[in-house]
Scaffold this active site. Sequence first.
Site, PDB file in Angstrom:
ATOM      1  CG  ASN A  11      34.558  43.391  41.086  1.00 22.84           C
ATOM      2  OD1 ASN A  11      33.275  43.523  40.884  1.00 22.84           O
ATOM      3  ND2 ASN A  11      35.247  42.089  40.525  1.00 22.84           N
ATOM      4  CE  LYS A  13      36.092  40.367  43.300  1.00 30.47           C
ATOM      5  NZ  LYS A  13      37.013  39.503  43.613  1.00 30.47           N
ATOM      6  CG  HIS A  96      36.463  39.080  37.586  1.00 33.15           C
ATOM      7  ND1 HIS A  96      36.668  37.970  38.396  1.00 33.15           N
ATOM      8  CD2 HIS A  96      37.056  40.188  38.291  1.00 33.15           C
ATOM      9  CE1 HIS A  96      37.476  38.346  39.486  1.00 33.15           C
ATOM     10  NE2 HIS A  96      37.708  39.459  39.440  1.00 33.15           N
ATOM     11  CD  GLU A  98      35.914  36.598  41.625  1.00 33.51           C
ATOM     12  OE1 GLU A  98      34.907  37.217  41.601  1.00 33.51           O
ATOM     13  OE2 GLU A  98      36.814  36.795  42.452  1.00 33.51           O
ATOM     14  CD  GLU A 166      41.223  41.721  38.531  1.00 33.19           C
ATOM     15  OE1 GLU A 166      41.031  42.270  39.628  1.00 33.19           O
ATOM     16  OE2 GLU A 166      40.165  41.094  38.257  1.00 33.19           O
ATOM     17  N   GLY A 172      41.509  38.078  46.028  1.00 25.41           N
ATOM     18  CA  GLY A 172      40.843  37.727  47.391  1.00 25.41           C
ATOM     19  C   GLY A 172      41.883  37.169  48.554  1.00 25.41           C
ATOM     20  CB  SER A 211      45.484  41.203  47.472  1.00 23.28           C
ATOM     21  OG  SER A 211      44.834  39.785  47.402  1.00 23.28           O
TER      22      SER A 211
END
Length: 249
Positions: A11, A13, A96, A98, A166, A172, A211
């Site tokens: 991904n 992003k 996701h 985010e 996730e 991250g 991660s």
Amino acid sequence: MKQSVKMIVGNWKMNGVSASLEQAQAIRDAVAGSGGARVVLCPPATLVARMADLLDGGGVAVGGQDCHAKPSGAFTGSISAEMLADAGATVVILGHSERRTAFGETDAEVAAKVEAAIAAGLEPIICVGETLEQRQAGDAIAVVSDQVAGSLPDGLSERVFAVAYEPVWAIGTGLTPTLEQIAEVHAAVRVAIVARLGEGARTAPILYGGSVKPENARDILATAEVGGALVGGASLKAADFMPIIQAAA
Ligand code: PGA
């Protein structure tokens, strides 16, 4: 259930310009000689068509990172599942964290997007995961199970799809859950998928994301019910992504 072929999804992003296609090319060339895992790269929408052309016929598929629930219309700035498919994508990441956090996407909206993706012939990867506060409150399993129940639409058991666990606090940050915690949540996700869709969905892969790095990929991928990995930062460079792909072989 152990998946024989792991799915490794990158991904990107909001990272990647024309020059980044070199990394996709390097990944394609390395994958051609390695085999063993199913590899997907999800670049920003601006690169989907060019990356799909570049990777056509190789062992790496291309996916989107989101899509609108409608096939077309007055939705300035949005991209439909049909457009992604037309550009050469075969997969799309949906829900996701985010998107859920920064754009307020609800489970119902994610489910509508999953339906749109299926209608366009795309394979959805549906993301779920708890925040740090939710984990510390002991609610991780309940939160993730609710997200699975709300984000998977009816009829999905007949289709090819994946779920990605996730944990928001692992994305991250360099932090990862223990292997026991990953196994515990993946087992709960499997129960929630089967409760929602029936036995036909028992073999859908459950990816771990958050991660994943060359150093931890092998152990995570060997954990029970981990059918692959959704990789953010470590998928941007072939030198980081390839060891993760090789760990899955
Ligand atoms: P990360 O991102 O690998 O950079 O933690 C994972 C993701 O958000 O899919």
